[in-house]
Design a protein around this motif. Structure first.
Motif, PDB file in Angstrom:
ATOM      1  N   ASP A  18       1.017  -1.289  -0.056  1.00 54.98           N
ATOM      2  CA  ASP A  18      -0.107  -0.210  -0.089  1.00 54.98           C
ATOM      3  C   ASP A  18       0.897   1.185  -0.067  1.00 54.98           C
ATOM      4  O   ASP A  18       0.648   2.157  -0.809  1.00 54.98           O
ATOM      5  N   ASP A  19       1.917   1.292   0.765  1.00 58.19           N
ATOM      6  CA  ASP A  19       2.932   2.474   0.871  1.00 58.19           C
ATOM      7  C   ASP A  19       3.430   2.459  -0.580  1.00 58.19           C
ATOM      8  O   ASP A  19       3.689   3.718  -0.792  1.00 58.19           O
ATOM      9  N   LEU A  20       4.093   1.396  -1.072  1.00 56.44           N
ATOM     10  CA  LEU A  20       4.663   1.642  -2.336  1.00 56.44           C
ATOM     11  C   LEU A  20       3.669   2.079  -3.351  1.00 56.44           C
ATOM     12  O   LEU A  20       4.010   2.941  -4.275  1.00 56.44           O
ATOM     13  N   GLU A  21       2.265   1.600  -3.159  1.00 54.65           N
ATOM     14  CA  GLU A  21       1.661   2.124  -4.588  1.00 54.65           C
ATOM     15  C   GLU A  21       1.379   3.767  -4.360  1.00 54.65           C
ATOM     16  O   GLU A  21       1.278   4.365  -5.288  1.00 54.65           O
ATOM     17  N   LYS A  22       1.083   3.959  -3.189  1.00 60.72           N
ATOM     18  CA  LYS A  22       0.975   5.789  -2.824  1.00 60.72           C
ATOM     19  C   LYS A  22       2.309   6.313  -3.221  1.00 60.72           C
ATOM     20  O   LYS A  22       2.306   7.622  -3.820  1.00 60.72           O
ATOM     21  N   ASP A  23       3.461   5.870  -2.958  1.00 58.70           N
ATOM     22  CA  ASP A  23       4.773   6.627  -3.110  1.00 58.70           C
ATOM     23  C   ASP A  23       4.629   6.433  -4.871  1.00 58.70           C
ATOM     24  O   ASP A  23       5.153   7.636  -5.347  1.00 58.70           O
ATOM     25  N   LEU A  24       4.427   5.492  -5.475  1.00 54.04           N
ATOM     26  CA  LEU A  24       4.259   5.435  -6.950  1.00 54.04           C
ATOM     27  C   LEU A  24       3.382   6.620  -7.643  1.00 54.04           C
ATOM     28  O   LEU A  24       3.710   7.209  -8.298  1.00 54.04           O
ATOM     29  N   GLN A  25       2.347   6.733  -6.843  1.00 51.27           N
ATOM     30  CA  GLN A  25       1.307   7.544  -7.340  1.00 51.27           C
ATOM     31  C   GLN A  25       1.772   9.237  -7.287  1.00 51.27           C
ATOM     32  O   GLN A  25       1.326   9.818  -8.086  1.00 51.27           O
ATOM     33  N   ARG A  26       2.498   9.396  -6.053  1.00 53.98           N
ATOM     34  CA  ARG A  26       2.703  10.777  -6.045  1.00 53.98           C
ATOM     35  C   ARG A  26       4.310  10.942  -6.331  1.00 53.98           C
ATOM     36  O   ARG A  26       4.750  12.020  -6.074  1.00 53.98           O
ATOM     37  N   SER A  27       4.792   9.862  -7.152  1.00 53.63           N
ATOM     38  CA  SER A  27       6.300   9.981  -7.815  1.00 53.63           C
ATOM     39  C   SER A  27       7.137  10.369  -6.506  1.00 53.63           C
ATOM     40  O   SER A  27       8.221  11.052  -6.620  1.00 53.63           O
ATOM     41  N   ARG A  28       7.331   9.784  -5.372  1.00 53.73           N
ATOM     42  CA  ARG A  28       8.123   9.657  -4.405  1.00 53.73           C
ATOM     43  C   ARG A  28       9.225   8.894  -4.645  1.00 53.73           C
ATOM     44  O   ARG A  28       9.305   7.948  -3.760  1.00 53.73           O
ATOM     45  N   TRP A  29      10.027   9.337  -5.454  1.00 55.49           N
ATOM     46  CA  TRP A  29      11.209   8.228  -5.934  1.00 55.49           C
ATOM     47  C   TRP A  29      12.101   8.131  -4.838  1.00 55.49           C
ATOM     48  O   TRP A  29      12.751   7.003  -4.788  1.00 55.49           O
ATOM     49  N   GLY A  30      12.224   9.081  -4.123  1.00 55.19           N
ATOM     50  CA  GLY A  30      13.491   8.672  -2.812  1.00 55.19           C
ATOM     51  C   GLY A  30      12.881   7.792  -2.196  1.00 55.19           C
ATOM     52  O   GLY A  30      13.611   6.694  -1.450  1.00 55.19           O
ATOM     53  N   LYS A  31      11.558   7.802  -1.714  1.00 52.67           N
ATOM     54  CA  LYS A  31      11.018   6.651  -0.700  1.00 52.67           C
ATOM     55  C   LYS A  31      10.991   5.213  -1.548  1.00 52.67           C
ATOM     56  O   LYS A  31      11.167   4.283  -0.860  1.00 52.67           O
ATOM     57  N   CYS A  32      10.896   5.414  -2.844  1.00 53.68           N
ATOM     58  CA  CYS A  32      10.863   3.935  -3.518  1.00 53.68           C
ATOM     59  C   CYS A  32      12.166   3.276  -3.515  1.00 53.68           C
ATOM     60  O   CYS A  32      12.553   2.245  -3.422  1.00 53.68           O
ATOM     61  N   LEU A  33      13.521   4.463  -3.650  1.00 53.22           N
ATOM     62  CA  LEU A  33      14.675   4.021  -3.518  1.00 53.22           C
ATOM     63  C   LEU A  33      14.981   3.385  -2.281  1.00 53.22           C
ATOM     64  O   LEU A  33      15.792   2.261  -2.167  1.00 53.22           O
ATOM     65  N   TYR A  34      14.538   4.124  -1.238  1.00 55.87           N
ATOM     66  CA  TYR A  34      14.791   3.550   0.245  1.00 55.87           C
ATOM     67  C   TYR A  34      14.426   2.049   0.276  1.00 55.87           C
ATOM     68  O   TYR A  34      14.917   1.346   0.792  1.00 55.87           O
ATOM     69  N   LEU A  35      12.848   1.789   0.044  1.00 58.97           N
ATOM     70  CA  LEU A  35      12.354   0.784   0.076  1.00 58.97           C
ATOM     71  C   LEU A  35      12.939  -0.145  -0.769  1.00 58.97           C
ATOM     72  O   LEU A  35      13.223  -1.363  -0.297  1.00 58.97           O
ATOM     73  N   HIS A  93       4.697   1.777 -17.322  1.00 60.26           N
ATOM     74  CA  HIS A  93       4.906   0.856 -16.235  1.00 60.26           C
ATOM     75  C   HIS A  93       4.672   1.066 -14.980  1.00 60.26           C
ATOM     76  O   HIS A  93       4.383   0.194 -14.263  1.00 60.26           O
ATOM     77  N   VAL A  94       4.750   2.415 -14.419  1.00 60.26           N
ATOM     78  CA  VAL A  94       4.280   2.690 -13.097  1.00 60.26           C
ATOM     79  C   VAL A  94       2.706   2.514 -13.030  1.00 60.26           C
ATOM     80  O   VAL A  94       2.704   2.008 -11.961  1.00 60.26           O
ATOM     81  N   ILE A  95       1.934   2.991 -14.024  1.00 60.93           N
ATOM     82  CA  ILE A  95       0.724   2.570 -13.746  1.00 60.93           C
ATOM     83  C   ILE A  95       0.283   1.093 -13.767  1.00 60.93           C
ATOM     84  O   ILE A  95      -0.358   0.677 -13.020  1.00 60.93           O
ATOM     85  N   ARG A  96       1.056   0.340 -14.546  1.00 63.56           N
ATOM     86  CA  ARG A  96       0.963  -1.110 -14.621  1.00 63.56           C
ATOM     87  C   ARG A  96       1.372  -1.815 -13.206  1.00 63.56           C
ATOM     88  O   ARG A  96       0.820  -2.565 -12.568  1.00 63.56           O
ATOM     89  N   LEU A  97       2.344  -1.051 -12.473  1.00 66.36           N
ATOM     90  CA  LEU A  97       2.829  -1.537 -11.277  1.00 66.36           C
ATOM     91  C   LEU A  97       2.008  -1.463 -10.131  1.00 66.36           C
ATOM     92  O   LEU A  97       1.663  -2.151  -9.293  1.00 66.36           O
ATOM     93  N   ARG A  98       1.190   0.008 -10.321  1.00 69.98           N
ATOM     94  CA  ARG A  98       0.234   0.339  -9.458  1.00 69.98           C
ATOM     95  C   ARG A  98      -0.866  -0.608  -9.345  1.00 69.98           C
ATOM     96  O   ARG A  98      -1.585  -0.967  -8.425  1.00 69.98           O
ATOM     97  N   ILE A  99      -1.348  -0.827 -10.690  1.00 67.34           N
ATOM     98  CA  ILE A  99      -2.342  -1.904 -10.675  1.00 67.34           C
ATOM     99  C   ILE A  99      -1.996  -3.210 -10.179  1.00 67.34           C
ATOM    100  O   ILE A  99      -3.265  -3.707  -9.511  1.00 67.34           O
ATOM    101  N   ILE A 100      -1.172  -3.786 -10.573  1.00 70.41           N
ATOM    102  CA  ILE A 100      -1.142  -5.080  -9.995  1.00 70.41           C
ATOM    103  C   ILE A 100      -0.555  -5.250  -8.387  1.00 70.41           C
ATOM    104  O   ILE A 100      -1.015  -6.100  -7.783  1.00 70.41           O
TER     105      ILE A 100
END
Length: 158
Positions: A18-35, A93-100
């Motif tokens: 859930d957190d990853l999906e929200k970070d992808l939606q908001r383009s929080r790339w730093g949080k994605c990198l940290y995760l 790709h981000v949209i597909r990742l969020r959907i899955i």
């Protein structure tokens, strides 16, 4: 006992997804990198947990067995940088990742309800087929693996 442990791990996995999906939606790339510094190792461990609980190396799709060559456990990882950069460059790709991710969360919850927390289930029957399929697609998309999978139609589940 095994179902109880997997269920507890699934609760954490759902929260992380859930957190990853929200970070992808908001383009929080730093949080994605940290995760990404820790999440691939967790996903690899999850594969072995499910396989051990089922006493089978085929408990999850083969793609779910993530080779060590795809990630590094490090805050400064060229592999993470490359993976996240590819996501940033490809909004589709981000949209597909969020959907899955949403589909995977749904399928984990269904699996929990039907198999992991249901004390009256038939222990000879596994109810994880759709979860396994969603998990495999998620791994492919997360690690930018080919071929890109077909996703469920809008409003549909696997």
């Amino acid at each position: 006992f095994e179902a109880e442990q997997i269920n507890d791990v699934c609760k954490t996995l759902i929260k992380t997804l859930d957190d990853l999906e929200k970070d992808l939606q908001r383009s929080r790339w730093g949080k994605c990198l940290y995760l990404d510094a820790y999440f691939p190792r967790f996903l690899n461990g999850f594969y072995y947990l499910v396989c051990a609980a089922r006493n089978s190396q085929g408990a999850l799709p083969p793609v779910a067995r993530i080779p060590d060559s795809l990630y590094e456990v490090s805050q400064k990882s060229a592999k993470s940088d490359k993976r996240i950069a590819k996501w940033r460059q490809n909004p589709e790709h981000v949209i597909r990742l969020r959907i899955i991710i949403k589909e995977l969360v749904y399928q984990i919850k269904q699996w929990q309800k039907k198999e992991l927390t249901n004390s009256r289930r038939n222990r000879e029957i596994a109810y994880s087929e759709k979860f396994e399929e969603a998990y495999g697609i998620f791994i492919r998309l997360y690690f930018n693996l080919k071929p890109p999978p077909e996703l469920p139609k809008k409003g549909k589940h696997l």
